[in-house]
Design an enzyme around this catalytic site. Structure first.
Site, PDB file in Angstrom:
ATOM      1  N   SER A  84       0.827  -1.199   0.000  1.00 26.45           N
ATOM      2  CA  SER A  84       0.000   0.000   0.000  1.00 26.45           C
ATOM      3  C   SER A  84       0.869   1.260   0.000  1.00 26.45           C
ATOM      4  O   SER A  84       1.716   1.425  -0.880  1.00 26.45           O
ATOM      5  CB  SER A  84      -0.975  -0.039   1.188  1.00 26.45           C
ATOM      6  OG  SER A  84      -1.912   1.016   1.109  1.00 26.45           O
ATOM      7  N   HIS A 188      -7.663   1.223  -2.247  1.00 30.52           N
ATOM      8  CA  HIS A 188      -7.507   0.125  -3.213  1.00 30.52           C
ATOM      9  C   HIS A 188      -8.846  -0.436  -3.703  1.00 30.52           C
ATOM     10  O   HIS A 188      -8.967  -1.628  -3.972  1.00 30.52           O
ATOM     11  CB  HIS A 188      -6.639  -0.995  -2.617  1.00 30.52           C
ATOM     12  CG  HIS A 188      -5.427  -0.468  -1.919  1.00 30.52           C
ATOM     13  ND1 HIS A 188      -4.455   0.272  -2.556  1.00 30.52           N
ATOM     14  CD2 HIS A 188      -5.042  -0.528  -0.614  1.00 30.52           C
ATOM     15  CE1 HIS A 188      -3.532   0.624  -1.690  1.00 30.52           C
ATOM     16  NE2 HIS A 188      -3.856   0.162  -0.509  1.00 30.52           N
TER      17      HIS A 188
END
Length: 302
Positions: A84, A188
């Protein structure tokens, strides 16, 4: 020596993390960005620590500083990946962007995501212990998206807060283990599409280079040139992080050990569960930079 670097994402930040980290120029610059004198003291306030802009800026700055302090004591890594927001530090460690650029991009990334979250509040829910068919049906029933795939039975679902509440109830009833992550954005997932587009514009203003180390992306598999690096770094904001594939790609490099740079041991633990024959440790396990380097050097090629 053949080792891989994994840079942590957010959610596990704590005031005692990286106990060996020296207050160098990168740390001072990060504190100036955050408007704090002492980042450890600031992290003691959970409300401050969980703010998306604070977390992304802090974790990127600390990861950059940690690797800068370790790098002179070890050989270059055989492979690099970031989880991430950890991709900002990972791309820097691989030579794609310099540390100053990565640090400056972190608050821009967070701001783009926060603007999306203000219009559509959401978050993330970790779900484990269900077979793929069951969690996939649960995801559909709750109206969520697959944010992160750590394995076939370990995923993170993202979406609106009410849908996450429904999914958590259904998952627990089905026998799953659930954890609501300490983030307030549906990272995401398609809810972050505008953030990805906005961040792409910011990345266009930054000099990028082809990686000097083997670099794997959450969204673009192996990164080989500057153009694909820009595309992948923006795309992962709104696309599924396929961390299981990142781990498979790194394992294929036949590394001898893995080091997680960041807070906690989540990535090291996932690696050790998946590949027990190749040891992984986290920077948080050690009391000095020299001890981290000694552990890496102990796995030097014979």
């Amino acid at each position: 020596m053949s080792f891989a670097l994994l840079f942590s994402g957010q959610g596990n930040q704590h005031s005692a993390m990286l106990p060996w980290l020296a207050d160098d120029a990168l740390v001072h610059g990060m504190c100036a960005q955050l408007g704090v004198d002492d980042w450890r003291h600031a992290l003691a306030d959970p409300h401050w620590a969980e703010r998306n802009d604070n977390a992304q800026t802090l974790l990127t700055g600390l990861a950059l500083a940690a690797w800068a302090q370790l790098a002179p004591m070890v050989s270059p890594p055989a492979a690099v990946a970031g989880y991430s927001v950890g991709e900002l530090a990972a791309f820097s460690a691989a030579g794609v962007i310099d540390a100053g650029a990565a640090a400056a991009l972190a608050p821009q990334r967070a701001a783009a995501m926060d603007r999306c979250a203000a219009r559509a509040p959401g978050g993330l829910l970790a779900v484990s212990g269900l077979p793929e068919q069951k969690w996939e049906q649960l995801r559909i029933d709750a109206g969520l998206e697959l944010a992160i795939r750590n394995g076939s039975a370990s995923v993170v679902l993202g979406g609106p807060s009410a849908a996450l509440d429904d999914a958590e109830r259904m998952a627990i009833a089905a026998g799953a283990q659930c954890t609501r992550l300490r983030v307030n954005v549906a990272s995401h997932t398609p809810w972050m599409r505008e953030a990805a587009e906005s961040f792409s514009l910011a990345l266009a203003q930054v000099p990028f280079q082809a990686p000097r180390a083997v670099l794997f992306s959450n969204a673009g598999d192996r990164i080989r040139d500057a153009r694909s690096a820009r595309t992948a770094l923006a795309a992962q904001i709104a696309q599924t992080v396929r961390w299981d594939e990142c781990m498979e790609n790194i394992m294929a490099r036949q590394v001898r050990c893995v080091l997680e740079v960041g807070p906690g041991q989540a990535l090291a633990r996932m690696w050790n569960q998946r590949y027990p024959g190749v040891p992984a440790r986290a920077c948080d396990d050690f009391r000095s930079a020299a001890a981290v380097a000694a552990w890496l050097n102990s796995h030097a090629d014979p």
